[in-house]
Design a protein around this motif. Structure first.
Motif, mmCIF file in Angstrom:
data_model
loop_
_atom_site.group_PDB
_atom_site.id
_atom_site.type_symbol
_atom_site.label_atom_id
_atom_site.label_comp_id
_atom_site.label_asym_id
_atom_site.label_seq_id
_atom_site.Cartn_x
_atom_site.Cartn_y
_atom_site.Cartn_z
ATOM 1 N N LEU A 191 -6.168 3.938 3.075
ATOM 2 C CA LEU A 191 -6.692 2.982 2.047
ATOM 3 C C LEU A 191 -7.716 3.885 1.113
ATOM 4 O O LEU A 191 -8.688 4.145 1.559
ATOM 5 C CB LEU A 191 -7.369 1.825 2.215
ATOM 6 C CG LEU A 191 -7.480 0.907 1.282
ATOM 7 C CD1 LEU A 191 -6.325 0.446 0.563
ATOM 8 C CD2 LEU A 191 -8.510 -0.237 1.870
ATOM 9 N N LEU A 232 -7.986 -7.185 2.800
ATOM 10 C CA LEU A 232 -7.396 -6.021 2.839
ATOM 11 C C LEU A 232 -6.315 -5.923 4.125
ATOM 12 O O LEU A 232 -5.222 -5.182 4.283
ATOM 13 C CB LEU A 232 -7.967 -4.792 2.560
ATOM 14 C CG LEU A 232 -8.262 -4.509 1.227
ATOM 15 C CD1 LEU A 232 -9.335 -3.642 1.050
ATOM 16 C CD2 LEU A 232 -7.062 -4.392 0.340
ATOM 17 N N GLU A 267 -6.462 0.259 -3.339
ATOM 18 C CA GLU A 267 -6.304 -1.260 -3.156
ATOM 19 C C GLU A 267 -5.650 -1.663 -4.334
ATOM 20 O O GLU A 267 -4.956 -2.832 -3.914
ATOM 21 C CB GLU A 267 -7.967 -2.160 -2.723
ATOM 22 C CG GLU A 267 -9.110 -1.130 -2.719
ATOM 23 C CD GLU A 267 -10.418 -2.283 -2.924
ATOM 24 O OE1 GLU A 267 -10.207 -3.251 -2.773
ATOM 25 O OE2 GLU A 267 -11.333 -1.645 -2.615
#
Ligand code: C2E
Ligand code: CA
Ligand code: CA
Length: 575
Positions: free
Chosen positions: A469, A482, A443
């Motif tokens: 991710l 996100l 991230e």
């Protein structure tokens, strides 16, 4: 509420006083400006009503004097003025009066003006009182002291040690840095309101243990620090830290959430061993706390110089690492990924290993960050990309089907200008399908590169490459946030999976993460699965894939196909 009326005309003064007294206010009277200024300093006033035209100090003078005194400058101020003087009132307002009343006074008008001013003043006073509370004494949420009280206590403790004391004889004094594990996720899944109550209760438990041993303060919402009284032996700290962790083995119940489990990470630094200023001690304790957090939390650790040693050795490590590339000391290992529905190996993660002739096996956790800092990650990353892609091709030629290769990409690599071009080259040269490649990004890599990340991800995905991710649950961003970065797979970090069957909060969070991810059309993979019980949980939550020692450690390419876990079905009949 106390109101001062300054008016030289006795009749008007008495009338004003009567109206106000009847309405329940306490009235103090002054018959001239000088007396008014004196009384304003003596009484704790809530409002001042003052005539403009007076012999001696006039209304403007009174106001000017009051504005110079710290205690009186905030008090609301209303001018009394004759009709003929209203032309001058601009001057009064400019000089800082809050309102004015025109004589003759009417009761309703007076009371209305007074009420409005008092209301406003009460709000202001409250605001300042809160600010002052925050500054001076206590954290408004937890009610714990703030760090300045730790500073005071620390100075007091060390001032008691005789100046000529041998440093070995100084009783160890411990500073603890305490944080709530996985706070951002707790916040997201429990909601702000519940979390605020939770923090208060956490503070109560912490205080319950620590008041016996010293002082605890709030640093921010999820972090605390504690200063212990001098101890006889430093090992006593371990016991105290244990006691702290233990009081959190009981869950909290708040607003319908019956089983909120909270765990802590505790870092410990010692006066005089680790540092002798409070700032440094706080830093060191914090470093140790972060180390605990990275290892999954719910532990305590003493600060050690080794935690900063990375910086110390960086120079020689860097030159060794440069050599490593030339001397072929790097090798890519592969860890299988298993589909939980079929039980089959569906992919592998490429993980770099460095076999140094002088240092032995060096962990990527040690050299990847350094490589990233020095730019060496570019040639190293190239090597991994090349190696893993051609390995994938060899396995495919050997008959391995429906199988993808996952490659870690650090921030510098992700922002490299020719990445897109390099990847298409690699795909073509090795005759791969783009969807056979997956890039694992964290991230922080995405978030730190903002809008540029969104464009890059789009470009990579338009090639057909998959994006995962990585390390989800270790950072600070939320899944919903996100979402602006389009990706295919969510990879839950191993610190989160660890003992998930014994941690109700993590279990709840993970099941909601999986749920939410599926709703968003994402695949979920869990890394670091070590125990059967963890696997059972993940299966029950419908996690798609797992990776971990339970199934296999990362292994050499040569061992991969011959491993017992490669189901012959996944190899085509041609082999
Ligand atoms: P990561 O991407 O989170 O990789 C997973 C790490 O967990 C690997 O550590 C793996 O060996 C370890 N692991 C796998 N299963 C288990 C388990 O069941 N229990 C435990 N305790 N650990 C498990 P490793 O190989 O030491 O890699 C550490 C980190 O270094 C990786 O974390 C990744 O961030 C980085 N890294 C490794 N290889 C590369 C690479 O080729 N390029 C880049 N940029 N980074 C790499
Ligand atoms: Ca990874
Ligand atoms: Ca990880």
């Amino acid at each position: 509420m106390t109101i001062l009326v300054i008016e030289d005309d006795a009749i008007i003064r008495k009338l004003t006083q009567k109206i106000l007294t009847n309405a329940g206010y306490i009235v103090v009277e002054a018959s001239n400006g000088e007396e008014g200024v004196r009384l304003a300093a003596d009484y704790s006033l809530d409002l001042i009503i003052c005539d403009v035209m007076m012999p001696g100090l006039n209304g403007y003078d009174v106001l000017a004097q009051l504005q110079q005194q710290e205690e009186t400058k905030m008090i609301p101020f209303i001018f009394l003025t004759a009709q003929a003087e209203t032309g001058q009132l601009r001057r009064g307002m400019i000089s800082g009066a809050d309102d004015y009343l025109v004589k003759p006074i009417r009761a309703a008008e007076l009371l209305k003006a007074v009420e409005v001013r008092l209301k406003k003043y009460t709000r202001v006073k409250q605001y300042y009182a809160e600010q002052l509370d925050q500054l001076n004494a206590k954290d408004t949420l937890t009610g714990l002291p703030n760090p300045s009280s730790v500073e005071d206590a620390f100075q007091q403790i060390i001032s008691q040690f005789p100046a000529d004391l041998d440093s070995d004889a100084i009783p160890p004094t411990a500073l603890l840095s305490i944080s709530i594990d996985r706070f951002p996720l707790l916040n997201e899944y429990l909601g702000h309101g519940v979390v605020r109550q939770l923090i208060k209760r956490v503070a109560v438990r912490l205080q319950g243990v620590l008041e016996k041993y010293g002082l605890i303060a709030s640093l921010n919402t999820s972090e605390f620090c504690a200063l212990l009284k001098p101890l006889e032996h430093r090992y006593e700290v371990t016991g105290i830290a244990r006691e702290l962790l233990d009081v959190f083995s009981e869950p909290f119940a708040i607003e319908g959430h019956q089983d909120i489990f909270v765990s802590l990470s505790v870092g410990i630094a010692l006066y005089f061993r680790d540092a002798f200023t409070l700032d440094k001690l706080l830093n060191h304790a914090h470093t140790a706390m972060v180390r605990v957090q990275q290892q999954g939390g719910n532990q305590s650790a003493f600060y050690s110089v080794a935690m900063n040693v990375g910086r110390f050795n960086a120079v020689s490590l860097e030159s060794d690492l440069r050599q490593a590339i030339e001397n072929n000391e790097l090798e890519v290992f592969y860890q299988p990924k298993v589909n939980l529905q079929t039980g089959k190996v569906v992919g592998a993660e490429a993980l770099l290993r460095w076999f140094s002739p002088t240092r032995g096996l060096v962990s990527p956790n040690q050299f990847i960050p350094l490589a990233e800092e020095t730019g060496l990650i570019i040639p190293i990353g190239e090597y991994v990309l090349d190696e893993a892609s051609s390995q994938l091709r060899r396995w495919q030629m050997a008959g391995l089907k429906d199988f993808y290769m996952s490659i870690n990409l650090s921030a510098k690599q992700f922002t490299q200008l020719n990445l897109h071009h390099r990847l298409s080259q690699i795909i073509i040269n090795n005759q791969l399908q783009p969807q056979d490649l997956q890039l694992e990004l964290t991230e922080s890599t995405l978030v730190n590169n903002g809008d540029a990340s969104i464009r890059r991800l789009k470009a990579l995905r338009s090639l057909g490459i998959k994006i995962a991710l990585d390390d989800f649950g270790t950072g600070y961003s939320s899944l919903s946030y996100l979402q602006q970065f389009t990706f295919d797979t969510l990879k839950i970090d191993r610190s989160f999976i660890h003992k998930i069957h014994e941690n109700n909060v993590n279990a709840t969070i993970i099941s909601s993460i999986i749920d939410m991810a599926h709703k968003l059309g994402l695949k979920v993979i869990a890394e670091g699965v070590e125990e059967q019980a963890e696997l059972e949980f993940l299966t029950q939550f419908e996690c798609d894939e797992i990776q971990g020692f339970l199934f296999s450690r990362p292994i050499r390419a040569g061992e991969f196909l011959s491993s017992p876990f490669i189901d012959l079905d996944t190899l085509s009949q041609t082999v």
